[in-house]
Design an enzyme around this catalytic site. Sequence first.
Site, PDB file in Angstrom:
ATOM      1  N   CYS A 149       0.799  -1.225   0.000  1.00 45.47           N
ATOM      2  CA  CYS A 149       0.000   0.000   0.000  1.00 45.47           C
ATOM      3  C   CYS A 149       0.835   1.280   0.000  1.00 45.47           C
ATOM      4  CB  CYS A 149      -0.953  -0.012   1.191  1.00 45.47           C
ATOM      5  SG  CYS A 149      -2.125  -1.377   1.156  1.00 45.47           S
TER       6      CYS A 149
ATOM      7  N   CYS B  19     -11.766   1.937   4.699  1.00 43.81           N
ATOM      8  CA  CYS B  19     -11.769   2.567   3.381  1.00 43.81           C
ATOM      9  C   CYS B  19     -12.205   1.562   2.320  1.00 43.81           C
ATOM     10  CB  CYS B  19     -10.385   3.129   3.051  1.00 43.81           C
ATOM     11  SG  CYS B  19      -9.162   1.881   2.592  1.00 43.81           S
TER      12      CYS B  19
END
Length: 392
Positions: free
Chosen positions: A82, A214
């Site tokens: 990420c 998210c």
Amino acid sequence: MSKKVKVIGVNMMPFTKPGTHEPYEVMAARAVKGALEDAGINYSEIQQAYASYVYGDSTCGQRALYMVGMTGIPTINVHNNCSSGSTALFLARQAVEFGSVECALAVGFEEMQPGALKSHWNDRTSALGWAEDRLKELWPEVPEVPRAIRLFGAATKEYLEKYGVNPDIFAKISVKSRNHATNNPYSLFRKPLTVEEVLNSPMLMPDMTRLMACPPTCGAAAAIVCSEEFAKKHGISNAVEIVAQALTTDMNESNDNIINLVGADMTRRASKQVYEAAGIGPDEVDVLELHDCFTPAEVITYEGLDLCEEGGAEKLINDGDNTYGGKYVVNPSGGLMSKGHPIGATGLAQCTELVWQLRGQAQKRQVENARVALQHNLGLGGACVVTMYRVG
């Protein structure tokens, strides 16, 4: 000798839900062309490129950049979970700082699939297997849910037990982030939330609901960096300086508790390196974009970045020191919670937002008199990139 590094061009595409996006090469090419226009230079002046993504074949970076131009430059594909986007920026900055090139490009893009993140390589050793094994040692009864939810949900439980705070702080962060997103046309979700809505949304893990996580999205973003001399030669007056930057990975101490297992230790060490290199402490930071893949991650990151003392995040949140009118403005873009998280693009979208903020170009979400900005981008497995920017 190292050189000062300036960000001279940025751009991002509004992130979209999986299935409604353009092909990755189209999104990426549009992001790069926008960054070139923002910088006021031609693609022929880019001397090196770094392309970040997670889900794709080995030379997707070249495929995307060939839509901008085929100039023969070195193109390096970057995959660092990420934190891939910020890692691409880290490498581009290094190339300029140490004189390999005068101008470099970092571009990130991702085509995501709906639902929680999952491994696509189940026929070989898991890159995060060590963290999963350690988690089961620390919490043998951990629920069998998707890996990222399991890790951050376990960290949520540990944080609550360690500090005895009210779990509604995680919902308050969701509300704050969505309030910021109402002023950001690049955010996918802009409808305001209430604490009650967040707490009453479907439960993912104890004390962590769906509206504290998210969503996966698709998108692209790009940044162009150059030497101070290059910027002067081209008459660029709105450049933003990368004052300091650090990339850390896990150490033995990183698995002594679950909070460290999800990046707190990496964050602490990266931010310390940045503050020391810049000669600028956290008290001088005006605006931040940090990696809020889950709102408990944002809480943990406040402390890892030394915005408050350990266990002090509850007071920072309740005092409003993470939003406009407070000590810091955290995630004025709405963060990953509102934009979503197209992995390869995330770090460069954070960079784009902070450059806009320091230039005074963030429109309704502009942080008043923003001069120093801090970026935090985290990838489990692990890599954490912290970047400090300054204008003027």
